[in-house]
Design an enzyme around this catalytic site. Structure first.
Site, mmCIF file in Angstrom:
data_model
loop_
_atom_site.group_PDB
_atom_site.id
_atom_site.type_symbol
_atom_site.label_atom_id
_atom_site.label_comp_id
_atom_site.label_asym_id
_atom_site.label_seq_id
_atom_site.Cartn_x
_atom_site.Cartn_y
_atom_site.Cartn_z
ATOM 1 N N GLY A 127 0.815 -1.213 0.000
ATOM 2 C CA GLY A 127 0.000 0.000 0.000
ATOM 3 C C GLY A 127 0.844 1.256 0.000
ATOM 4 O O GLY A 127 0.567 2.210 0.735
ATOM 5 N N ALA A 128 1.868 1.275 -0.852
ATOM 6 C CA ALA A 128 2.855 2.362 -0.809
ATOM 7 C C ALA A 128 2.523 3.530 -1.722
ATOM 8 O O ALA A 128 3.298 4.481 -1.796
ATOM 9 C CB ALA A 128 4.234 1.810 -1.173
ATOM 10 N N LEU B 146 0.002 6.615 4.451
ATOM 11 C CA LEU B 146 1.065 6.161 5.344
ATOM 12 C C LEU B 146 2.140 5.384 4.590
ATOM 13 O O LEU B 146 3.337 5.572 4.845
ATOM 14 C CB LEU B 146 0.468 5.294 6.459
ATOM 15 C CG LEU B 146 1.458 4.743 7.486
ATOM 16 C CD1 LEU B 146 2.115 5.873 8.278
ATOM 17 C CD2 LEU B 146 0.763 3.765 8.434
ATOM 18 N N TYR C 10 -14.089 -3.285 9.116
ATOM 19 C CA TYR C 10 -12.708 -2.826 9.255
ATOM 20 C C TYR C 10 -12.167 -3.129 10.656
ATOM 21 O O TYR C 10 -11.063 -3.683 10.802
ATOM 22 C CB TYR C 10 -12.656 -1.331 8.974
ATOM 23 C CG TYR C 10 -11.372 -0.645 9.355
ATOM 24 C CD1 TYR C 10 -10.290 -0.604 8.477
ATOM 25 C CD2 TYR C 10 -11.239 -0.018 10.591
ATOM 26 C CE1 TYR C 10 -9.113 0.035 8.825
ATOM 27 C CE2 TYR C 10 -10.066 0.618 10.948
ATOM 28 C CZ TYR C 10 -8.997 0.646 10.066
ATOM 29 O OH TYR C 10 -7.829 1.275 10.421
#
Length: 270
Positions: free
Chosen positions: A10-11, A15, A166
């Site tokens: 998730g780059a 974050l 979530y």
């Protein structure tokens, strides 16, 4: 640090992008994962420009498809001579339509699949490389938002709501962290998890309709600390609220619940 190789899932935003920029500035090799080729290439170019001394490589996969997770891990094992750290950061948040239940490619509830099953599969598949590179660290980016898993309704086929899904998936991630840390004790591979910061200014927070309360940098610093701090080299199986080693949801310490989760996880991932 200049010999270290770190994979960040998730780059391409939020974050993950912040962690990538921080680590690249320290040198070494940064492996960036994303599910959109254009965004992945764009962030890779940004990281290379910001840190010319770093080596940056990219890996494309949709973590909502476990077949793609396995395939990416195989590519990494073949291409990368070492892997010193893995940051499981990619996330499916509460969603812009929180009452719309979504499924993964394999038919699992999407948040459970992306936030728990995918990082568990990726970590297991990369264990040969992590172990060969030991001492190595796995950091699972969880959340202070945690809700007990209902084992009679794990996939939330009843009473579905995106934030509930979530929070349950993030607790599953924490429980799996504790289990994997115990399994790997003595191998030189540590596994820890953290809540990086409260309501960071990310697309996921805004998409759900929440107001950001902190900057991305506030989450980057405690995450990078778990990767880099020499005082934490042997610390494993812990949950941190930013910099504080603290207690997660009570269910995370219920050994029967953890066993049920891991049995289910093994069944779902085959």
């Amino acid at each position: 640090m200049n010999q270290r190789t770190t994979l960040i899932t998730g780059a391409t935003q939020g974050l993950g992008r912040g962690i990538a920029l921080d680590l690249a500035a320290r040198g070494g090799t940064v492996l960036l994962h994303g599910r959109d080729r254009d965004r992945l290439d764009s962030v890779a170019a940004e990281v290379r420009a910001a840190a010319p001394g770093a080596t940056v490589r990219t890996y494309l996969a949709d973590l909502a498809d476990l077949d793609q997770v396995h395939a990416m891990a195989a590519r990494i094992r073949e291409a990368e001579p070492r892997l010193d750290a893995l940051v499981n950061n990619a996330v499916a948040g509460g969603g812009a339509e929180p009452l719309r239940r979504e499924l993964s490619r394999q038919g699992h509830e999407l948040r459970f699949a992306v936030n728990h099953l995918a990082p568990y599969v990726l970590t297991r598949d990369l264990l040969p490389t992590l172990t060969a590179s030991a001492p190595a660290r796995v950091v699972n980016v969880a959340s202070i938002g945690q809700e007990a898993i209902d084992f009679d309704n794990v996939m939330l086929e009843r009473e579905y709501e995106g934030l509930r899904a979530y929070c349950r998936s993030k607790l599953a991630m924490i429980m799996a962290t504790f289990e994997l840390a115990a399994e790997l004790d003595g191998t030189g591979v540590t596994v820890n998890t953290l809540h990086p910061a409260h309501l960071m200014d990310t697309n996921g927070v805004r998409e759900y309709g929440l107001t950001p309360a902190t900057s991305i940098d506030e989450g980057v610093r405690p995450t990078v600390r778990l990767l880099m701090d020499p005082d934490l080299e042997s610390t494993t199986g812990r949950y941190f609220n930013q910099f504080t080693d603290t207690r997660a949801h009570n269910q995370a310490y219920d050994t029967d619940a953890r066993e049920r989760l891991m049995n289910l996880t093994r069944t779902l991932i085959g």
